[in-house]
Design an enzyme around this catalytic site. Sequence first.
Site, PDB file in Angstrom:
ATOM      1  N   LEU A   1     -51.694 -84.873 -30.660  1.00  9.51           N
ATOM      2  CA  LEU A   1     -52.490 -86.099 -30.589  1.00  9.51           C
ATOM      3  C   LEU A   1     -51.606 -87.265 -30.996  1.00  9.51           C
ATOM      4  CD1 LEU A   1     -55.960 -84.993 -32.028  1.00  9.51           C
ATOM      5  CD2 LEU A   1     -54.988 -84.671 -29.749  1.00  9.51           C
ATOM      6  N   ASP A   2     -51.087 -87.960 -30.009  1.00 12.78           N
ATOM      7  CA  ASP A   2     -50.123 -89.022 -30.243  1.00 12.78           C
ATOM      8  C   ASP A   2     -50.782 -90.252 -30.863  1.00 12.78           C
ATOM      9  OD1 ASP A   2     -47.459 -90.358 -29.704  1.00 12.78           O
ATOM     10  OD2 ASP A   2     -48.782 -91.650 -28.520  1.00 12.78           O
ATOM     11  N   ALA A   3     -50.162 -90.770 -31.924  1.00 10.99           N
ATOM     12  CA  ALA A   3     -50.586 -92.025 -32.568  1.00 10.99           C
ATOM     13  C   ALA A   3     -52.069 -92.042 -32.899  1.00 10.99           C
ATOM     14  CB  ALA A   3     -50.231 -93.209 -31.672  1.00 10.99           C
TER      15      ALA A   3
END
Length: 583
Positions: free
Chosen positions: A238-240
């Site tokens: 889960l990016d950023a």
Amino acid sequence: MNVLTQLAEKLQQQLTVIYDGVDIEPSYQELSLDLIDMMGLNSHCEDPVPYANHWSQKDMILITYGDSLLEDGIKPLKTLDRFLDAHIKESINGVHILPFFPYSSDDGFSVIDYSSVNESLGDWEDITEIATKRKLMSDLVINHCSSRGIWFENFIKGEGKGRDYFFTANPDDDLSQVVRPRTSPLLRPTETEQGLQHVWCTFSHDQVDLDFRNPEVLLTFVSIIRQYLDAGVRIFRLDAVAFLWKKLSSSSINLPQTHEVVRLLRSLIEHAEPSAIIITETNIPNTQNLTYFGNANEAHCIYNFSLPPLLVNTLITGDCLYLKRWLMSMPPAQNGTCYFNFIASHDGIGLRPAEGLLNDIELNTLVNTMQRFGGRISWRTSETGEQKAYEMNISLFDALQGTVEGEDKWGLERFICAHAIMFALEGIPGIYIHSMLGTRNDYEKLKNTHHNRSINRHRWDYEQLESQLGNPASSHHKVLGRMLALIDIRKRQLAFHPNAIQFVLHLGLNLFGFWRQSSDRKQSIFCVSNITKEPAELRLNELNLISNNSWFDLISGDSIENLNEVVTLAPYQTVWLTNIRLD
């Protein structure tokens, strides 16, 4: 009560937390059923086993771009697959292919179309082929998308899917508390059919932030998750995600709604595929990062973001004080969760996770040393408006070519020492492809792109790489061989399970050590590294080795004949002393 009914009730409770104070349609009950339907769940799904570890000491992840390896006339994903089969083989059983979708900037993290594979890389068949051989980790770029995608085009036109997907604010709103990792203006003025709007952009004006106050955004991403599962993805990064929920007059980072969204996605994913896991990419101070474990109900794994700057600092100063203090403060990950360890990545060596762990003098020395070794520094604007170093952009091989005194002859040994430490620590190791290959700073790419991160995003000509790997005198050949040897030893040791017991050893400041023990308490491994460029003495009686056991070093194969002897460790030598040989 059947599984789906229980899940629907759980989702309704989570939705109540997420949308508290937000007027939404449909109702929580209807939305929970829509989410279940979007995920393709049916009466055959089973309740996930709580606190289950979906990993072992055999699990490691190679981190790479889809086009890190190039050869004429062949799609890069096929070349990557060939490299993995030929050189990595069974040593590393997982691969994180960084965003492989059509994009407009940030080397993939500004996604134009989540449902397609970038045709310059290959297609879904290539992705699925890799997923049949290794655990595939994919980015879910969930906080923002590209300003050149159809969703944002529809936002500008005020019609179609995406017209209400983006978070907007007014320049006169109270934005003073917003925490950001960039220095560009937060709001992007955008002319739309509804007039001038100011779109929230946490990272860049090409990366427009999504508005999860709209349930349709949540539903859309659940459908994307379902597609990725069908393609073979089993690890979701889960990016950023820390920036996902925005709220005026707040920091807009790590808000309660963000944590609840992670919990909701985990609920859906683990019902759809029990072996699938979530890793949260939250490049934030250490204490905040730890909160994403929740109570073993949020992320299965969290990035150990403090490890890279602290380990590099240790090896360039020859002093393990700060690394040891941090490791002693880290709580053991409870079953069902674990740390994701890395010391190099496609971004750089982040400094925010070192704040509060290294003092300003140490941070400045670290930054200055990396600049001397050819690195670049990326900056952010602090809450007080001050410019602060955010990230050091440099290849890890170059970062470890010397100490604070300058470059020396111990670069390779220092580099291998760093990985020997990481491989032995509690958690799952993630290894950047350029660390496996000993890749140096790419100044040509940096010059062409003018982006600091490009310095550590080299693209290898595959024919040239094969030539280097086939040459025993090449540093690339040496690095790959020594890394694979350490990995193959690690994989066989039960005491290196990601959740095995770990205690820090107190051996002074020039020796960094810790003890691991398998869950059945049969195997112990004492991991000790000389983190200086001078020989160091290890007094074995300080380790309290049990005298009725036979002890030997897993790395060298040497046996310990006298438990009272003093062993001299060469500069940057690591020993893994164990009582049981597991082959």
